[in-house]
Design a protein around this motif. Sequence first.
Motif, PDB file in Angstrom:
ATOM      1  N   ALA A 176      -2.117  65.049  -3.457  1.00  0.00           N
ATOM      2  CA  ALA A 176      -2.982  63.889  -3.264  1.00  0.00           C
ATOM      3  C   ALA A 176      -3.676  63.946  -1.909  1.00  0.00           C
ATOM      4  O   ALA A 176      -4.866  63.604  -1.791  1.00  0.00           O
ATOM      5  CB  ALA A 176      -2.162  62.606  -3.388  1.00  0.00           C
ATOM      6  N   THR A 177      -2.956  64.388  -0.896  1.00  0.00           N
ATOM      7  CA  THR A 177      -3.539  64.485   0.442  1.00  0.00           C
ATOM      8  C   THR A 177      -4.599  65.576   0.494  1.00  0.00           C
ATOM      9  O   THR A 177      -5.639  65.419   1.147  1.00  0.00           O
ATOM     10  CB  THR A 177      -2.434  64.761   1.480  1.00  0.00           C
ATOM     11  N   MET A 178      -4.373  66.692  -0.189  1.00  0.00           N
ATOM     12  CA  MET A 178      -5.378  67.752  -0.254  1.00  0.00           C
ATOM     13  C   MET A 178      -6.653  67.253  -0.929  1.00  0.00           C
ATOM     14  O   MET A 178      -7.766  67.504  -0.457  1.00  0.00           O
ATOM     15  CB  MET A 178      -4.820  68.975  -0.988  1.00  0.00           C
ATOM     16  N   ARG A 179      -6.491  66.534  -2.037  1.00  0.00           N
ATOM     17  CA  ARG A 179      -7.663  66.015  -2.747  1.00  0.00           C
ATOM     18  C   ARG A 179      -8.417  64.991  -1.906  1.00  0.00           C
ATOM     19  O   ARG A 179      -9.652  65.000  -1.868  1.00  0.00           O
ATOM     20  CB  ARG A 179      -7.233  65.402  -4.082  1.00  0.00           C
ATOM     21  N   LEU A 180      -7.674  64.124  -1.218  1.00  0.00           N
ATOM     22  CA  LEU A 180      -8.316  63.122  -0.366  1.00  0.00           C
ATOM     23  C   LEU A 180      -9.078  63.786   0.768  1.00  0.00           C
ATOM     24  O   LEU A 180     -10.187  63.352   1.119  1.00  0.00           O
ATOM     25  CB  LEU A 180      -7.261  62.164   0.192  1.00  0.00           C
ATOM     26  N   PHE A 181      -8.515  64.842   1.338  1.00  0.00           N
ATOM     27  CA  PHE A 181      -9.195  65.543   2.414  1.00  0.00           C
ATOM     28  C   PHE A 181     -10.537  66.091   1.941  1.00  0.00           C
ATOM     29  O   PHE A 181     -11.563  65.932   2.622  1.00  0.00           O
ATOM     30  CB  PHE A 181      -8.310  66.683   2.929  1.00  0.00           C
ATOM     31  N   ILE A 182     -10.544  66.721   0.774  1.00  0.00           N
ATOM     32  CA  ILE A 182     -11.793  67.267   0.241  1.00  0.00           C
ATOM     33  C   ILE A 182     -12.788  66.148  -0.051  1.00  0.00           C
ATOM     34  O   ILE A 182     -14.002  66.283   0.212  1.00  0.00           O
ATOM     35  CB  ILE A 182     -11.519  68.092  -1.030  1.00  0.00           C
ATOM     36  N   GLU A 183     -12.316  65.031  -0.583  1.00  0.00           N
ATOM     37  CA  GLU A 183     -13.191  63.892  -0.837  1.00  0.00           C
ATOM     38  C   GLU A 183     -13.846  63.407   0.445  1.00  0.00           C
ATOM     39  O   GLU A 183     -15.043  63.074   0.465  1.00  0.00           O
ATOM     40  CB  GLU A 183     -12.404  62.753  -1.492  1.00  0.00           C
ATOM     41  N   ARG A 184     -13.078  63.372   1.527  1.00  0.00           N
ATOM     42  CA  ARG A 184     -13.625  62.917   2.815  1.00  0.00           C
ATOM     43  C   ARG A 184     -14.657  63.917   3.358  1.00  0.00           C
ATOM     44  O   ARG A 184     -15.667  63.525   3.945  1.00  0.00           O
ATOM     45  CB  ARG A 184     -12.488  62.722   3.820  1.00  0.00           C
ATOM     46  N   VAL A 185     -14.389  65.200   3.178  1.00  0.00           N
ATOM     47  CA  VAL A 185     -15.352  66.219   3.608  1.00  0.00           C
ATOM     48  C   VAL A 185     -16.674  66.040   2.862  1.00  0.00           C
ATOM     49  O   VAL A 185     -17.757  66.040   3.462  1.00  0.00           O
ATOM     50  CB  VAL A 185     -14.793  67.638   3.375  1.00  0.00           C
ATOM     51  N   GLU A 186     -16.588  65.872   1.544  1.00  0.00           N
ATOM     52  CA  GLU A 186     -17.806  65.724   0.736  1.00  0.00           C
ATOM     53  C   GLU A 186     -18.528  64.433   1.064  1.00  0.00           C
ATOM     54  O   GLU A 186     -19.768  64.391   1.104  1.00  0.00           O
ATOM     55  CB  GLU A 186     -17.435  65.810  -0.739  1.00  0.00           C
ATOM     56  N   LYS A 187     -17.772  63.370   1.346  1.00  0.00           N
ATOM     57  CA  LYS A 187     -18.381  62.106   1.748  1.00  0.00           C
ATOM     58  C   LYS A 187     -19.152  62.260   3.038  1.00  0.00           C
ATOM     59  O   LYS A 187     -20.283  61.759   3.171  1.00  0.00           O
ATOM     60  CB  LYS A 187     -17.299  61.040   1.904  1.00  0.00           C
ATOM     61  N   ALA A 188     -18.569  62.939   4.005  1.00  0.00           N
ATOM     62  CA  ALA A 188     -19.222  63.131   5.296  1.00  0.00           C
ATOM     63  C   ALA A 188     -20.528  63.910   5.157  1.00  0.00           C
ATOM     64  O   ALA A 188     -21.521  63.634   5.844  1.00  0.00           O
ATOM     65  CB  ALA A 188     -18.299  63.865   6.250  1.00  0.00           C
ATOM     66  N   CYS A 189     -20.539  64.881   4.246  1.00  0.00           N
ATOM     67  CA  CYS A 189     -21.744  65.723   4.076  1.00  0.00           C
ATOM     68  C   CYS A 189     -22.849  64.990   3.334  1.00  0.00           C
ATOM     69  O   CYS A 189     -24.014  65.400   3.390  1.00  0.00           O
ATOM     70  CB  CYS A 189     -21.369  66.998   3.337  1.00  0.00           C
ATOM     71  N   GLN A 190     -22.512  63.926   2.644  1.00  0.00           N
ATOM     72  CA  GLN A 190     -23.505  63.160   1.906  1.00  0.00           C
ATOM     73  C   GLN A 190     -24.176  62.089   2.762  1.00  0.00           C
ATOM     74  O   GLN A 190     -25.190  61.517   2.375  1.00  0.00           O
ATOM     75  CB  GLN A 190     -22.861  62.503   0.693  1.00  0.00           C
ATOM     76  N   GLN A 191     -23.583  61.798   3.897  1.00  0.00           N
ATOM     77  CA  GLN A 191     -24.117  60.721   4.754  1.00  0.00           C
ATOM     78  C   GLN A 191     -25.264  61.205   5.617  1.00  0.00           C
ATOM     79  O   GLN A 191     -25.417  62.382   5.878  1.00  0.00           O
ATOM     80  CB  GLN A 191     -22.986  60.159   5.629  1.00  0.00           C
TER      81      GLN A 191
END
Length: 219
Positions: free
Chosen positions: A204-219
């Motif tokens: 779950a932590t690995m998936r959340l980390f990737i989600e945060r990376v992708e979120k940051a790149c979309q901003q």
Amino acid sequence: MKRPFVKFCGFRRAEDVQLASRLPVDALGFILVPGRRRTVTREDLPDLIRYVSPAQMAIGVLQNPTWEEVKSWLKLVPFSGIQLHGEESAAFCRKLKSTFSVHVTKVIHIQEQADPMEELEVYRPWVDAILLDKEAGNIRGGTGQSFAWDSIPSWKESCRKAEIPLWIAGGINEANVVDLIKHYQPDGIDVSSGIEKNQQKDGATMRLFIERVEKACQQ
């Protein structure tokens, strides 16, 4: 914003490698330095490597290895990259690169008075990425501690001039990775303790980390 190269490091269990192999992670790292909590044995390594996705790099992490040690590890498993965490010379990097044609990452441990361009000049022809990390006493890497990120811009500028990608490690997790990407835009991110719970890799932590990376790149 361009998505940084993402490396998850410190795998010791096959089930964790299988989880990470199904995520959009660019590389998985395996600690080959003796005496570390995440050190992988020669007996276990081949079984772990076989679960790495063909789309991912498998990177062996070494610190001040002898040449015979490097040859032995690369004979055992088909690493696509080697990450060097010690005081390895430019000549050592050149021999590694020219002999095995692997991706070579040279770790530089941040020192307050370090001159980025002076550090980079000797390694520039022989490395594929520079990784900045935190040194804690005599322990290099895997400490879960970050260095002062305000030193990143000068290193980034020097790496741009040298045409070498700049990766960042040390204390990165799902809580701060968005700020790291938004404010410093590193070419790569290397995380180990930041994808763990109770000192074990956590899906779950690995998936959340990737989600945060992708979120940051979309901003």
